[in-house]
Enzyme design. Structure first.
Site, short mmCIF file in Angstrom:
data_model
loop_
_atom_site.label_atom_id
_atom_site.label_comp_id
_atom_site.label_asym_id
_atom_site.label_seq_id
_atom_site.Cartn_x
_atom_site.Cartn_y
_atom_site.Cartn_z
N SER A 83 43.53 39.86 40.56
CA SER A 83 42.29 40.05 39.58
C SER A 83 43.02 40.45 38.01
O SER A 83 42.28 40.06 37.13
CB SER A 83 41.42 41.02 39.88
OG SER A 83 40.37 40.71 40.68
N HIS A 106 35.69 46.84 37.19
CA HIS A 106 36.63 45.53 37.15
C HIS A 106 36.42 44.68 36.13
O HIS A 106 37.37 44.32 35.40
CB HIS A 106 35.88 45.00 38.41
CG HIS A 106 37.02 43.73 38.86
ND1 HIS A 106 36.89 42.42 38.56
CD2 HIS A 106 38.11 43.67 39.74
CE1 HIS A 106 37.57 41.77 39.16
NE2 HIS A 106 38.41 42.52 39.92
N ASP A 125 32.46 38.04 35.71
CA ASP A 125 32.75 39.45 36.26
C ASP A 125 31.71 40.33 36.74
O ASP A 125 30.47 40.16 36.43
CB ASP A 125 34.06 40.04 35.82
CG ASP A 125 35.12 40.67 36.61
OD1 ASP A 125 34.77 41.81 37.37
OD2 ASP A 125 36.04 40.22 36.55
#
Ligand SMILES: *[C@@H]1O[C@H](CO)[C@@H](O)[C@H](O)[C@H]1NC(C)=O
Ligand SMILES: *[C@@H]1O[C@H](CO)[C@@H](O)[C@H](O)[C@H]1NC(C)=O
Ligand SMILES: *[C@@H]1O[C@H](CO)[C@@H](O)[C@H](O)[C@H]1NC(C)=O
Ligand SMILES: *[C@@H]1O[C@H](CO)[C@@H](O)[C@H](O)[C@H]1NC(C)=O
Ligand SMILES: *[C@@H]1O[C@H](CO)[C@@H](O)[C@H](O)[C@H]1NC(C)=O
Ligand SMILES: CC(=O)N[C@H]1CO[C@H](CO)[C@@H](O)[C@@H]1O
Length: 820
Positions: free
Chosen positions: A602, A242, A175
């Protein structure tokens, strides 16, 4: 349409190779060559050279394999000799190959060398956070995830607080990096790092080795400086948010009183709070490089992770072929070496055939809502309340004292009606907007430019009426804005018509829990059937896949090995840790938030990764396919009203929407029976895909010596891969089709009997033979057949149903789809 990858299989025929390259580039390539007068192909570009598993398998002394290993060494050294700085990554632990800057000519030549499976341009993949970045401008870095706090979780039937803690399993996450100072990565009360861990904590200017601890046990980053500078990575530290969000969702330590400025307040906790986290930073805001993703897979396999979690992928419509898909390739080798790989299905729903990351060795996750909503209501003069949805921190008066106007009524004399209704720039009169709250039309998604247009004329708030208000709450900071449906908008319009001086206000957000119905499949969640190109179907009938790459036509066909997505999990309005210095999501005068609210597949993916890690902790010897089976066969299909889970369109969800259903947290710990999908099943899929046996032996480390592709590797054959769901294709209403499955008894109770029940749609008779399975001991395997027979001669639509094995204690459910 397609990704612009040059896609070259190992081949003896230069003629064919040339054809492929020309057809992939079509007119663009020709024009390019023309412009550059022959110099275009000399430009170096980053290519991935994929060479299967041979060099990685150091334990075997098989002659074929050692010669392949030599191929790798020789090829690599010949490239290094000629171009010392060309090679940017060497893959050697989990599989073999390298990434290098090459001219097209060099790439083509390497593709024809012994041991090379495929050579392709490095693709850039994207994070699977919410629908559209433009849509999210006001949330700027706003892409968040979820917590498993009890408020959320009592929503889903069967989903309760995680009980087992997954201690000592290691979740690797590919990520945007991690914010190690977050409380969610606190290692208090954690035991020593498992001794089998071989990973590392890479240092950089803003990340020291003391940033790792017994929770965050590994951190790596992959830097491949490219001239375009789209993706710059020089540290494991997250600068996007994220990665921290996803990591917290998968394995965050419990943190009480987490919230986004009071919104979604509760305990933030990961799906497997006892698991360790290893972050592999392969993405920046600009996306994720395929060559870095492969390097991370290669490292993670050697480091000793148990589960890999990837909340990223290609856009639907740009799904690469198997041989140039870094996620499919990396995942194949990870799974072969005992690592469960969980990926997001993508956010390009709700159209059919939008799912990505659908290779049958990957556990693919779609997104559902939770039982929490963010209400920001509109109050009209007279006290009528119209429900809206938003996250805002409106400082307006609570009572309706602000003049209200429909944007159309503020249209400029010479203005366009549509533009005015949609609050577009230069479409409205300033004196009519000033000081007012404005009702604006919008498509499915409001745009930040609409807010800008209203505020620039002195408007004090916006009410958006949209076609489909969806369920994702947008964040507007302190600006009073809310979103409601056209139907509810009518009520506001009638009110405006009914009075001379309409007034209103927009209320600050209230977090609503026990929201019903939940879960529902959210509109953005990518849908099945998993699509492939016609090429693949044709490839099964001919010897070499090369021929088909010439054709660019792409139609979707069911990925007959399995149903995708496999499962769904919470992915809407999820609260999870954020980077600590993101002032773009901070409220004026306040410190940046430590937690943030995001939506996307996600966010769903790490929920399932956490559950997989928990199952692994309880059953350390289980293969990735047994873990996947436990998760799939124990899914729930019921919402908190006791009704079948529905979609954003309020229709009953099908397996194309949510696979087996909503993941449960306790079910996978007691599956009763599991479907083990073996390497040979996957190799048969590769045969079907078009690889020949020598290519397959190059790719697979564990291919049995005697492995051969089946003579007739057609779709019916592939339906027999021992997957926990069943997909039948080309059902024509005339002939019956049957599949075989093998189940392994993991109930742990010794002798045990399971009985089959079938849920079949009209038009179909489904028979299970035998309909009782009598196991005499643990770990025993038994086979059964499912026969699908038509009852109508011309079925018109794909049909869905399920086969469930039950006894007093267990329910083992496999969904099926019959594609007509
Ligand atoms: C397999 O395919 C490759 C590439 O098309 C070809 O070079 C090779 O000869 C084939 N091997 C067999 C056994 O058919
Ligand atoms: C409001 O009034 C306008 C103009 O008189 C009319 O066209 C419109 O249909 C009315 N809308 C509602 C919701 O009553
Ligand atoms: C946050 O801190 C990191 C590391 O110190 C830095 O690289 C980044 O630019 C900062 N981000 C913001 C938005 O200030
Ligand atoms: C959804 O469908 C159910 C059953 O058909 C119905 O009772 C319910 O009112 C519908 N909900 C919405 C929001 O349309
Ligand atoms: C199912 O297919 C297999 C293989 O084609 C065949 O041997 C078997 O008899 C079939 N079973 C039924 C019940 O039709
Ligand atoms: C749910 C929530 O926290 N709502 C907040 C919205 O903004 C106002 C003003 O900042 C707060 O008072 C509310 O608590």
């Amino acid at each position: 349409m397609r990704m612009k990858n040059i896609f070259v299989f190992m081949s003896s025929g230069t003629f064919l190779l040339l054809l492929i390259i020309i057809s992939f580039h079509g007119p663009t390539k020709a024009a390019d060559d023309h412009q550059n007068a022959g110099r275009g192909s000399r430009r170096d570009r980053l290519y991935i050279v994929y060479m299967g598993s041979a060099a990685a398998s150091s334990t075997t002394s098989d002659d074929d394999i050692s010669s392949l290993r030599d191929d790798h060494a020789q090829l690599l050294s010949s490239v290094v000799t000629r171009k010392p700085n060309a090679v940017v990554h060497t893959y050697k632990h989990g599989f073999s190959g390298f990434a290098a800057r090459l001219t097209d000519e060099e790439a083509r030549s390497i593709a024809s060398k012994p041991g090379v499976v495929s050579v392709f341009l490095d693709p850039i993949l994207k994070l699977h956070t919410t629908h559209s970045w433009d849509f999210l401008k006001y949330q700027t870095a706003l892409k968040i995830d979820s917590n498993l706090n009890s408020n959320n979780y009592d929503a889903a039937d069967g989903v309760s607080l995680v009980t087992a803690d997954g201690s000592d399993t290691i979740i690797g996450i590919l990520d945007t990096g991690i914010w190690p100072e977050s409380e969610s990565f606190n290692d208090q009360d954690m035991g020593p790092i498992p001794s089998r861990w071989k990973g590392t904590c890479m240092k950089s200017d803003d990340f020291s080795s003391s940033n790792c601890n017994r929770k965050l046990i590994g951190a790596r980053f992959y830097s491949t400086p490219e001239s375009d500078g789209t993706i710059e990575i020089d540290s494991p530290r997250d600068t996007v948010g994220h990665g921290s969000h996803v990591a917290g969702t998968a394995a965050g330590t419990p943190v009480s009183d987490a919230s986004y400025y009071g919104v979604a307040a509760g305990t933030a906790i990961g799906g497997s709070p006892g698991s360790r986290i290893a972050m592999y930073k392969v993405c920046s805001e600009g996306g994720c490089r395929g060559s870095d993703i492969l390097a991370a897979f290669d490292d993670a396999i050697a480091d000793g992770v148990d589960v890999l979690s990837l909340s990223l992928g290609s856009a639907s419509g740009f799904q690469p072929e198997l041989s140039n898909d870094p996620i499919a390739i990396g995942a194949f080798h990870a799974v072969e070496q005992g690592i469960t790989v969980v990926c997001s299905a993508g956010n390009d729903g709700p159209d059919p055939g939008t799912v990505v990351n659908a290779a049958p060795w990957i556990l693919t996750v779609g997104a559902t809502t939770i039982d929490r909503d963010f209400e920001s209501d509109v109050v009209l003069g007279g006290g009528t309340v119209v429900k809206g949805r938003a996250i805002n921190f409106s400082k307006l008066e609570k009572s309706p004292v602000y003049p209200l106007i429909y944007a159309l009524s503020a249209r400029k004399a010479d203005g366009n009606e549509h533009s005015a209704r949609y609050c577009e720039e230069d479409s409205m009169e300033a004196e009519k907007i000033k000081g007012k709250i404005v009702l604006c039309d919008s498509g499915d998604y409001w745009r930040s430019s609409q807010i800008d247009a209203v505020t620039s004329l002195g408007g004090v708030g916006v009410i958006f009426q949209v076609e489909n208000p969806g369920v994702v709450a947008s964040t507007y900071g302190e600006f009073p804005a809310t979103v409601l449906s056209f139907k509810d908008g009518q009520e506001i319009l009638s009110y405006i018509n009914s009075t001379r001086n309409p007034v209103t206000t927009v209320q600050p957000t209230v977090t609503v829990t026990k929201y019903k119905p939940a879960p529902t499949v959210v509109y953005f969640s990518a849908r099945g059937p998993a699509s492939g190109t016609r090429n693949i179907l044709k490839a099964s009938k001919l010897a070499s896949p090369l021929r088909f790459l010439i054709s660019q036509e792409s139609t979707h066909f069911p990925n007959v090995a399995c149903l995708q997505p496999d499962i769904a999990a919470p992915g809407v309005n999820i609260l999870a840790p954020w980077i600590g210095n993101d002032s773009s999501v901070a409220l004026e005068g306040k410190d940046p938030p430590l937690y943030n609210v995001l939506s996307g597949t996600s966010m769903s993916c790490p929920h399932v990764s956490g559950i997989a890690a928990t199952v692994k902790a309880q059953n350390p010897a289980w293969s990735p396919s047994a873990i996947r089976s436990a998760i799939i066969t124990t899914a729930s299909q019921t919402d908190n009203l006791g009704a079948p889970i529905s979609t954003d369109k309020n229709s009953t969800a099908t397996p194309y929407d949510y696979g087996a259903g909503e993941v449960t947290t306790t079910g996978p710990l007691q599956p009763g029976l599991v479907y083990e999908t073996g390497t040979v099943d996957y190799l048969n899929y590769l045969c079907y895909y078009g690889y020949n046996v020598s290519q397959i032996k190059t790719i697979s480390k564990t291919a049995p010596k005697e492995f051969a592709c089946p003579k007739d590797s057609n779709a019916d054959y592939i339906s027999n891969i021992n997957y926990p769901s069943i997909a039948i294709s080309n059902f024509n209403g005339k002939a019956s089709k049957n599949v075989t499955r093998t189940v392994t008894n993991v109930a742990g109770d010794g002798e045990i009997i399971f009985t089959a029940t079938v849920d079949a749609p009209s038009g179909l008779t489904v028979k299970v033979i035998p309909d009782k399975l009598h196991f005499s001991k643990n770990n025993q395997k038994l086979n059964y057949q499912v026969v699908f027979s038509p009852t109508t001669s011309s079925p018109k639509e794909d049909m869905f149903g399920s086969v469930t094995w039950t006894n007093a204690k267990y329910k083992v459910r496999s969904p099926f789809v019959v594609d007509v």
